[in-house]
Write a protein that holds these residues in place. Structure first.
Motif, short mmCIF file in Angstrom:
data_model
loop_
_atom_site.label_atom_id
_atom_site.label_comp_id
_atom_site.label_asym_id
_atom_site.label_seq_id
_atom_site.Cartn_x
_atom_site.Cartn_y
_atom_site.Cartn_z
N LEU A 176 -71.15 13.00 -21.31
CA LEU A 176 -70.59 13.47 -19.96
C LEU A 176 -69.95 15.04 -20.04
O LEU A 176 -69.99 15.69 -21.36
N VAL A 177 -69.69 15.41 -18.82
CA VAL A 177 -69.15 17.05 -18.93
C VAL A 177 -67.81 17.22 -18.73
O VAL A 177 -67.29 16.35 -17.86
N THR A 178 -67.20 17.74 -19.58
CA THR A 178 -65.81 18.01 -19.43
C THR A 178 -65.47 18.74 -18.06
O THR A 178 -66.05 19.54 -17.88
N VAL A 179 -64.61 18.15 -17.37
CA VAL A 179 -64.09 18.94 -15.95
C VAL A 179 -62.56 18.98 -16.20
O VAL A 179 -61.87 18.56 -16.77
N SER A 180 -62.20 19.93 -15.32
CA SER A 180 -60.81 20.19 -15.05
C SER A 180 -60.09 18.93 -14.76
O SER A 180 -60.39 18.58 -13.76
N TYR A 181 -58.78 18.64 -15.10
CA TYR A 181 -57.89 17.74 -14.65
C TYR A 181 -57.59 17.75 -13.04
O TYR A 181 -57.65 16.65 -12.48
N ASN A 182 -57.33 18.76 -12.67
CA ASN A 182 -56.97 19.26 -11.47
C ASN A 182 -58.12 18.87 -10.20
O ASN A 182 -57.98 18.91 -9.12
N SER A 183 -59.28 18.91 -10.83
CA SER A 183 -60.72 18.66 -10.07
C SER A 183 -61.08 17.17 -10.03
O SER A 183 -62.06 16.87 -9.32
N LEU A 184 -60.15 16.31 -10.50
CA LEU A 184 -60.25 14.89 -10.44
C LEU A 184 -60.89 14.33 -9.15
O LEU A 184 -60.52 14.74 -8.37
N GLN A 185 -62.00 13.45 -9.61
CA GLN A 185 -62.74 12.77 -8.33
C GLN A 185 -62.94 11.35 -8.58
O GLN A 185 -63.16 11.10 -9.90
N PRO A 186 -63.34 10.47 -7.49
CA PRO A 186 -63.94 9.23 -7.90
C PRO A 186 -65.29 9.38 -8.69
O PRO A 186 -65.87 10.21 -8.59
N GLY A 187 -65.27 8.43 -9.71
CA GLY A 187 -66.50 8.63 -10.75
C GLY A 187 -66.26 9.21 -12.13
O GLY A 187 -66.90 9.03 -12.99
N ASP A 188 -64.81 10.05 -11.93
CA ASP A 188 -64.76 10.73 -13.20
C ASP A 188 -64.14 9.83 -14.38
O ASP A 188 -63.70 8.48 -13.99
N VAL A 189 -64.18 9.92 -15.46
CA VAL A 189 -63.73 9.30 -16.77
C VAL A 189 -62.84 9.86 -17.75
O VAL A 189 -63.17 10.94 -18.00
N PHE A 190 -61.98 9.03 -17.88
CA PHE A 190 -61.03 9.54 -19.08
C PHE A 190 -61.68 8.98 -20.21
O PHE A 190 -61.85 7.66 -20.27
N ILE A 191 -62.11 9.55 -21.00
CA ILE A 191 -62.64 9.00 -22.33
C ILE A 191 -62.39 9.70 -23.64
O ILE A 191 -62.22 10.87 -23.57
N PRO A 196 -62.32 2.73 -32.94
CA PRO A 196 -62.78 2.46 -31.45
C PRO A 196 -62.19 3.66 -30.62
O PRO A 196 -61.40 4.35 -31.29
N GLY A 197 -62.96 3.75 -29.60
CA GLY A 197 -62.15 4.82 -28.51
C GLY A 197 -61.79 3.94 -27.29
O GLY A 197 -61.79 2.78 -27.33
N HIS A 198 -61.69 4.71 -26.26
CA HIS A 198 -61.55 4.00 -25.03
C HIS A 198 -62.00 4.88 -23.79
O HIS A 198 -61.93 6.05 -23.99
N ALA A 199 -62.28 4.34 -22.80
CA ALA A 199 -62.63 5.01 -21.61
C ALA A 199 -62.01 4.20 -20.12
O ALA A 199 -62.19 3.02 -20.20
N VAL A 200 -61.78 4.81 -19.29
CA VAL A 200 -61.34 4.28 -17.94
C VAL A 200 -62.05 5.18 -16.96
O VAL A 200 -62.20 6.20 -17.13
N ILE A 201 -62.24 4.45 -15.74
CA ILE A 201 -62.98 5.14 -14.72
C ILE A 201 -62.08 5.53 -13.46
O ILE A 201 -61.48 4.54 -13.09
N VAL A 202 -62.27 6.42 -12.91
CA VAL A 202 -61.39 6.85 -11.62
C VAL A 202 -62.40 5.96 -10.50
O VAL A 202 -63.33 6.67 -10.26
N VAL A 203 -61.75 5.10 -9.78
CA VAL A 203 -62.46 4.33 -8.82
C VAL A 203 -61.98 4.87 -7.65
O VAL A 203 -62.58 4.24 -6.41
N ASP A 204 -60.99 5.74 -7.23
CA ASP A 204 -60.30 5.99 -5.91
C ASP A 204 -59.64 7.22 -5.96
O ASP A 204 -58.68 7.44 -7.13
#
Length: 268
Positions: A176-191, A196-204
């Motif tokens: 994945l490509v790092t993007v600015s927090y303020n540019s957040l959009q659906p489909g982005d991932v906090f990872i 272990p690591g963890h990941a959650v996905i922005v769904v809306d």
């Protein structure tokens, strides 16, 4: 990371008092007053995520073996999607699953490609054309099988299970490509990639007239479990929506993991 007693209490409060309008898809989860969903074209990943079907309100998250997840407090809604009967579809795998399902539905087969932790590129087209993957220690390679060409959903799901087995947060975070927090959009991932690591996905995402954003998050976890929309453990009156704050530094608190805002990434 286990949630604190305070966050746990907030989560329970939201489950008991949240007034969001309920529906059978993510798109029917009403945004806070004054906010409207960002626009999206019909064929986009955003629209796919918004149309994910949900089980009825109050449905509990189940593990791959049919047992209920012990900690239900993080859950606002459960996505109606089978996860198989093996302990495979965990956090990064759920993100991979949603992205791959969207691409498969759009017949963008050549875009379905995920790396194993070893770095091996497992692309769906090779699999659908009849090749299979042989793993021998650190050595991974394609070989020609006798199954023949098959782009059916069953074959696609078999492919995904193999990806789930050998990929994870460590590999996905590198894709994945790092993007600015303020540019957040659906489909982005906090990872956070790790073991272990963890990941959650922005769904809306929704916005208000002043341009402020709120967003919804979904996850799977360990052991493999149904994908579920998360409550907001620190702002129960806003939950399940999360507020995008002005600062692009600091932490994002989710019920079972704490991310840095700089952990936001996007599919290429």
């Amino acid at each position: 990371m286990k949630i604190t007693k305070r966050i746990y209490a907030y989560s329970l409060l939201c489950l008991l008092s949240c007034t969001a309008a309920w529906g059978q898809t993510i798109e029917k989860i009403a945004p806070p007053k004054g906010y409207v969903r960002t626009s999206s074209d019909k064929q986009t990943f955003t629209t796919y995520l918004r149309q994910l079907p949900l089980f009825p309100k109050g449905t509990k998250v189940k593990l791959y073996n049919g047992q209920e997840k012990r900690n239900q407090a993080p859950t606002f809604a459960v996505v109606d999607m089978e996860i198989g009967k093996r302990d495979l579809q965990q956090c990064a795998d759920a993100v991979i699953r949603l992205r791959a399902e969207y691409l498969w539905a759009q017949k963008k087969y050549e875009a379905i490609r995920f790396n194993f932790t070893s770095g091996f590129p497992a692309d769906y087209t090779n699999w659908a054309e009849g090749k299979r993957i042989q793993v021998n220690g650190n050595k991974v390679q394609w070989y020609t099988s006798n199954v023949g060409k098959d782009y059916s959903y069953k074959t696609f799901r078999n492919y995904l299970d193999v990806v789930f087995m050998y990929a994870g947060t460590a590999s996905l975070s590198k894709e994945l490509v790092t993007v600015s927090y303020n540019s957040l959009q659906p489909g982005d991932v906090f990872i956070q990639g790790g073991y272990p690591g963890h990941a959650v996905i922005v769904v809306d995402v929704a916005v208000n007239p002043a341009g402020k954003k709120v967003f919804l998050l979904a996850q799977s976890y360990m052991p493999a479990q149904q994908i579920h929309v998360l409550v907001n453990p620190t702002q129960p009156n806003l939950s399940p929506w999360y507020e995008l704050t002005e600062s692009d530094t600091g932490k994002l608190y989710t019920p079972e993991w704490t991310f840095e805002k700089k952990d936001l990434k996007r599919f290429k």
